[in-house]
Design an enzyme around this catalytic site. Structure first.
Site, PDB file in Angstrom:
ATOM      1  N   CYS A 119     -10.819  41.077  59.849  1.00 13.05           N
ATOM      2  CA  CYS A 119     -11.185  41.404  58.464  1.00 13.05           C
ATOM      3  C   CYS A 119     -11.043  42.898  58.162  1.00 13.05           C
ATOM      4  O   CYS A 119     -11.114  43.301  57.002  1.00 13.05           O
ATOM      5  CB  CYS A 119     -12.601  40.938  58.164  1.00 13.05           C
ATOM      6  SG  CYS A 119     -12.845  39.187  58.474  1.00 13.05           S
ATOM      7  N   HIS A 259     -15.215  45.048  52.391  1.00  9.68           N
ATOM      8  CA  HIS A 259     -14.790  43.695  52.780  1.00  9.68           C
ATOM      9  C   HIS A 259     -15.795  42.684  52.237  1.00  9.68           C
ATOM     10  O   HIS A 259     -17.015  42.892  52.338  1.00  9.68           O
ATOM     11  CB  HIS A 259     -14.704  43.609  54.306  1.00  9.68           C
ATOM     12  CG  HIS A 259     -14.582  42.214  54.818  1.00  9.68           C
ATOM     13  ND1 HIS A 259     -13.677  41.313  54.292  1.00  9.68           N
ATOM     14  CD2 HIS A 259     -15.263  41.544  55.798  1.00  9.68           C
ATOM     15  CE1 HIS A 259     -13.809  40.162  54.924  1.00  9.68           C
ATOM     16  NE2 HIS A 259     -14.760  40.269  55.835  1.00  9.68           N
ATOM     17  N   ASN A 290     -14.802  34.589  51.651  1.00 13.02           N
ATOM     18  CA  ASN A 290     -14.352  35.633  52.575  1.00 13.02           C
ATOM     19  C   ASN A 290     -12.887  35.361  52.916  1.00 13.02           C
ATOM     20  O   ASN A 290     -12.579  34.362  53.575  1.00 13.02           O
ATOM     21  CB  ASN A 290     -15.239  35.581  53.828  1.00 13.02           C
ATOM     22  CG  ASN A 290     -14.832  36.591  54.884  1.00 13.02           C
ATOM     23  OD1 ASN A 290     -13.731  37.114  54.875  1.00 13.02           O
ATOM     24  ND2 ASN A 290     -15.745  36.851  55.815  1.00 13.02           N
TER      25      ASN A 290
END
Ligand code: UT7
Length: 334
Positions: A119, A259, A290
């Site tokens: 990520c 993020h 996500n």
């Protein structure tokens, strides 16, 4: 030996996104796990996420986002020198997906490389792009974060199934007379590698196939609470350091684009950094879930499309995830 003549600075000059068309509600997720819309919203902030079609790949989504980023930048594909694809869900160990993206966007003179920092991948790739431009290795770099997380999520895993979505975001980084991408603050804690990890490994799959032993589906497993605690304690200081290195105060920021892992992590970082209400905070997770390395460019793109931020304002990025890895930088919004 001669040294390549680099640029004084590097900046983002274009941005593009690809959001798959299928919107998946919490109710749909809860058909496969024992959960509720209320629990998912409260614990993660997620209301909906998007799933790619079965035949829509990491490379397809990356190509779509990168082509839009190039069009918005005015940079000709043939003038691109490097294509960086940040991904952890391209389903091939080899070849990487970046070469196919390079070919499909018409970047006929570009090199290509995949970057897997999970990520945090987009922030890592952005820094590599900036350094390549400033060192003279490239004039224009396409940086894409693209993920089809649904290929690696077990829909029956109660701790994972509701969190993730698919999509891609891309930027073009070009040479500039003034800096538009600040120094990166990056770090890693490999001692916590097991907190987010793919199981079974390729070798375990081969072994099971060779011996006829039962085979579990390949999926990511996460110690959610441990990762959550790491993110809320360690990412604030890293983000503050990126601000300090860029010489930008929190109250000078136009936007905070972390993020999109969990809305509670976003809100905790806002508090730690003492961001005033004038700073627009990306909350793309509510409708996107996500999307790992795609989440930062997707979230910035949404803020630009919604008219919530303006070109030229400084924005703070921080990516974090499996590894564990993180990377943060301040950028000037294109
Ligand atoms: O992008 C890469 C980085 N990733 C992250 O940053 C993610 C970090 N972690 C998280 O975002 C959170 O840990 C989750 C959203 C994944 C989970 O939230 P949590 O508040 O940490 O939940 P938990 O795992 O501590 O579980 C709390 C309770 C437990 O019940 P008891 O033991 O308190 O009775 C779980 O069994 O919630 C239960 N639970 C659920 N309940 C309903 C766990 N999953 C679910 C579920 N629905 N899906």
């Amino acid at each position: 030996m001669k040294i390549a003549a680099g640029a004084a600075g590097a900046r983002i000059v274009g941005i593009g996104e690809h959001r798959p068309s299928r919107i998946v509600t919490n109710e749909e997720i809860c058909k496969q796990i024992d959960s509720s819309d209320e629990w998912i919203r409260e614990r993660s902030g997620i209301v909906t996420r998007r799933y790619a079609a079965p035949d829509e790949s990491v490379v397809d989504m990356a190509t779509s986002a990168a082509s839009k980023a190039l069009a918005s930048s005015g940079v000709e594909p043939a003038d691109v020198d490097l294509v960086l694809l940040a991904t952890c869900s391209h389903p091939f160990q080899t070849p990487g997906g970046s070469s196919q993206v390079q070919d499909r966007i018409g970047a006929t003179h570009a090199g290509a490389m995949d970057i897997n920092a999970a990520c945090a991948g987009f922030s890592y790739a952005l820094s590599v792009a900036s350094d390549a431009v400033r060192s003279g290795s490239a004039r224009h770099v396409v940086v894409v974060g693209s993920e089809k997380m649904t290929d690696f999520i077990d829909p029956h895993d109660r701790g994972m199934a509701f969190l993730f979505g698919d999509g891609a975001g891309a930027v073009v980084v070009s040479a500039s007379d003034t800096p538009g991408i600040g120094p990166v603050v990056w770090g890693s804690d490999g001692a916590q590698a097991e907190t987010i990890t793919q199981r079974p490994t390729y070798i375990e799959v081969q072994h099971a196939l060779a011996t006829g032993q039962p085979l579990e589906p390949v999926a990511l497993r996460m110690a959610g609470q441990t990762v959550f605690r790491w993110a809320v304690t360690k990412m604030g200081p890293a983000a503050q350091k990126a601000l300090d290195l860029a010489g930008v105060r929190a109250d000078e920021l136009g936007a905070f684009v972390p993020h999109q892992a969990n809305l509670r992590i976003v809100e905790s970082l806002v508090k730690t950094l003492k961001l005033p209400s004038s700073v627009v905070v990306a909350r793309d997770i509510e409708t996107q879930g996500n999307t790992s390395s795609a989440s930062i460019p997707l979230a910035l793109s949404a803020l630009l499309q919604g008219g919530q931020v303006q070109s030229g304002q400084p924005a703070l990025f921080i990516g974090f995830g499996a590894g564990l890895t993180y990377a943060a930088q301040v950028v000037e919004i294109p």
